[in-house]
Design an enzyme around this catalytic site. Structure first.
Site, short mmCIF file in Angstrom:
data_model
loop_
_atom_site.label_atom_id
_atom_site.label_comp_id
_atom_site.label_asym_id
_atom_site.label_seq_id
_atom_site.Cartn_x
_atom_site.Cartn_y
_atom_site.Cartn_z
N HIS A 200 -4.73 -4.07 -2.46
CA HIS A 200 -5.34 -3.50 -1.19
C HIS A 200 -4.67 -3.35 0.28
CE1 HIS A 200 -6.12 -7.91 -1.17
NE2 HIS A 200 -6.70 -7.81 0.15
N LEU A 201 -5.13 -2.69 0.86
CA LEU A 201 -4.97 -2.83 2.48
C LEU A 201 -6.14 -3.14 3.30
CD1 LEU A 201 -3.08 0.66 2.54
CD2 LEU A 201 -1.72 -1.55 2.65
#
Length: 361
Positions: A200-201
């Site tokens: 994830h970012l």
């Protein structure tokens, strides 16, 4: 938790975009000319506010006390007591290459209502040979700021928290979809205070300029857009720069190659994406592009309960979310830098790593 069968359960909106949606060269701060929100900003913030009204977050987020610490680095301190007390405890990370664990919390367990948008590049759009992967935009249930979201490639693939070029490319494009100069994205690697080992970012709006946007840099490998920001920032960083959308694919590839080499040397890394000046300084070239900062840092494993704050992508960039009022009131720039610098490399080691990355690229 609701189920997707509930009629009032919101589902993520398809957000199809092309190069025509990129805001070039960026917009002004609120109240400045050209500061109207983009189609992306409106879609993200309206759905985010809707989920806050529905009670899908761990706490209600009001306006946060914020102050710029006295000193040359203009660190932005922000008091967020509830995140300190209400957030899910970070997963234990024991290794820089820890495999994905389906039995631990992961993003396949998000409730349908926590998903806001599905970002997808329009088919046949002029662009680069490889398309960015579609990204789901989900709320961060323990937000740092209004609009704090997670950008997720297909969660069902069970990818560990190791950055890939197609995912970073999607993040770089998301940065250009926003008209807000304080919309930043970032990545915490394993050992770099990642709290969930599932790819994830982070994306969030921070309504303050940071020195990492404009600090001058020295050249390491100009052909691969690699520089080193050594002075005038809270933490020296390797800098990659995209002056236009045509640069994004190469920047995503080079950042991920450099990050992989950093892991090979036994170090962790964090990444920060922001609008910013060319590495040579303001006024050079065609205005602001995208700066991607890559920090190599000493790994942080296990619980850090005794520390005042984690040192992750925000702190390295000069934005300090703080969990306690006395700390927020009293912290000085020197104290904050002492906490940050515990994880940084001595300058000679950093310069050797820079030479190694320049050879690699």
């Amino acid at each position: 938790a609701g189920t997707s069968e509930e009629p009032d359960d919101p589902s993520p909106k398809e957000f199809v975009y092309g190069e025509k949606d990129f805001i070039l060269p960026g917009a002004g701060w609120e109240g400045e000319p050209g500061s109207a929100p983009s189609r992306f900003d409106r879609a993200l913030l309206e759905s985010w506010d809707d989920r806050m009204e529905r009670g899908l977050f761990r706490y209600r987020l009001g306006s946060l006390p914020t102050r710029v610490l006295p000193g040359p680095l203009r660190l932005v301190a922000q008091l967020n007591v509830q995140r300190g007390t209400e957030r899910r405890p970070p997963q234990p990370v024991r290794s820089l290459r820890q495999p994905f664990d389906p039995t631990s919390f992961n993003f396949t367990r998000l409730r349908p209502g926590e998903l806001l948008l599905r970002l997808r590049r329009v088919a046949g759009d002029r662009g680069y040979p490889s398309k960015p992967v579609p990204l789901l935009v989900a709320i961060n249930a323990s937000p740092l700021e209004r609009g704090h979201v997670l950008l997720l490639p297909d969660p069902s693939r069970g990818l560990p928290q190791a950055l890939t070029a197609p995912v970073l490319l999607g993040g770089l494009e998301a940065a250009l979809l926003s008209a807000h100069p304080g919309f930043r994205l970032g990545f915490n690697g394993l050992g770099g205070c990642a709290s969930v080992n599932h790819l994830h970012l982070h994306g969030l709006y921070v309504s303050h300029s940071l020195l990492v946007e404009a600090a001058p840099a020295q050249t390491l490998c100009p052909r691969h857009r690699l520089w080193l920001v050594l002075r005038g920032v809270p933490a020296p960083a390797f800098l990659f720069y995209a002056s236009c959308p045509a640069d994004l694919e190469a920047v995503a590839r080079d950042v991920c190659r450099a990050a992989e080499r950093i892991i090979d040397t036994g170090l962790a890394y964090n990444v920060f994406i922001t609008r910013g000046e060319p590495p040579e300084g303001a006024g050079v070239g065609a205005g602001r592009g995208l700066r991607v900062l890559l920090w190599a840092r000493r790994p942080s494993f296990g619980s850090k309960a005794s520390e005042d704050f984690n040192v992750a992508l925000c702190e390295l960039a000069g934005h300090l979310p703080l969990p306690a009022a006395p700390l927020y009131r009293d912290i000085t720039e020197q104290e904050a830098l002492r906490a940050i610098h515990k994880y940084l490399l001595p300058e000679p080691e950093l310069l050797r790593l820079g030479e190694d990355l320049a050879r690699l690229l």
